[in-house]
Design a protein around this motif. Structure first.
Motif, short mmCIF file in Angstrom:
data_model
loop_
_atom_site.label_atom_id
_atom_site.label_comp_id
_atom_site.label_asym_id
_atom_site.label_seq_id
_atom_site.Cartn_x
_atom_site.Cartn_y
_atom_site.Cartn_z
N MET A 1 0.83 -1.17 0.00
CA MET A 1 0.00 0.00 0.00
C MET A 1 0.89 1.25 0.00
SD MET A 1 -3.14 -0.68 2.55
CE MET A 1 -2.97 -2.20 3.42
N THR B 1 -7.52 5.73 -1.64
CA THR B 1 -7.53 4.88 -2.83
C THR B 1 -7.24 3.43 -2.43
OG1 THR B 1 -6.71 6.74 -4.13
CG2 THR B 1 -6.56 4.57 -5.13
N ASP B 2 -6.30 3.24 -1.56
CA ASP B 2 -6.00 1.88 -1.08
C ASP B 2 -7.20 1.29 -0.35
OD1 ASP B 2 -3.47 1.95 -2.12
OD2 ASP B 2 -2.50 2.53 -0.22
N GLN C 1 -10.40 2.06 -0.80
CA GLN C 1 -11.42 1.77 -1.80
C GLN C 1 -11.11 0.47 -2.54
OE1 GLN C 1 -14.06 3.61 -0.90
NE2 GLN C 1 -14.50 3.74 -3.09
N ARG C 2 -9.85 0.29 -2.90
CA ARG C 2 -9.44 -0.94 -3.59
C ARG C 2 -9.67 -2.16 -2.70
NH1 ARG C 2 -5.06 -3.78 -3.28
NH2 ARG C 2 -3.91 -2.18 -2.18
N LEU C 3 -9.30 -2.08 -1.44
CA LEU C 3 -9.50 -3.20 -0.50
C LEU C 3 -10.99 -3.45 -0.27
CD1 LEU C 3 -6.74 -2.60 2.19
CD2 LEU C 3 -6.87 -4.46 0.54
N THR D 1 -13.42 -2.86 -2.40
CA THR D 1 -13.92 -3.48 -3.63
C THR D 1 -13.54 -4.96 -3.67
OG1 THR D 1 -13.70 -1.37 -4.78
CG2 THR D 1 -13.92 -3.33 -6.14
N GLU D 2 -12.31 -5.27 -3.33
CA GLU D 2 -11.84 -6.66 -3.30
C GLU D 2 -12.62 -7.46 -2.25
OE1 GLU D 2 -7.63 -6.73 -2.77
OE2 GLU D 2 -7.24 -5.76 -4.70
N GLN E 1 -16.07 -8.19 -3.61
CA GLN E 1 -16.00 -9.26 -4.63
C GLN E 1 -15.80 -10.62 -3.95
OE1 GLN E 1 -16.61 -9.06 -7.92
NE2 GLN E 1 -16.43 -11.29 -7.90
#
Length: 117
Positions: free
Chosen positions: A1, A8-9, A11-13, A15-16, A19
């Motif tokens: 990270m 941003t990190d 948000q990415r985590l 989203t993952e 999923q």
């Protein structure tokens, strides 16, 4: 990270993680479907084996020569563990041991000369 953009990190985590949660839900549903199908197949297999046993038993009985009802009754008594021969008639067979005299009466060739004395 990267330390420069924590949002941003994050948000990415997130989203993952979403999923991964969807994948786990889909996997759980598929696993439940497979387990239900397995249970149904086990029950069906049990019923089919029972039916197969019935059919094989019927085939074994049809292979035997047709017996008179009186001999079938004697066979039932013999199978229940009792002597049907005239020497031990009505006595309990020890440990269901076979008796040559009883089996001769049931399955013998049916001529009366062998039993007359």
């Amino acid at each position: 990270m990267s330390q420069q953009d924590p949002f941003t990190d994050f948000q990415r985590l997130a989203t993952e993680a979403d999923q991964l949660a969807r994948d786990l839900t889909a996997f759980r549903q598929e696993l439940n479907r497979v387990l239900e199908q397995n249970a149904e197949l086990i029950i069906e297999n049990k019923h089919l084996r029972g039916r197969l046993d019935q059919l094989s038993e019927q085939n074994e009985q049809s292979d035997k020569p047709e017996m008179l009802p009186s001999r079938r009754n004697l066979e039932k008594l013999y199978d229940a563990g009792y002597h049907i021969c005239n020497m031990m008639y009505g006595a309990r067979r020890e440990n269901n041991e076979p008796c040559a005299f009883c089996t001769n009466i049931i399955y013998g060739n049916g001529d009366r000369t062998s039993r007359q004395a």
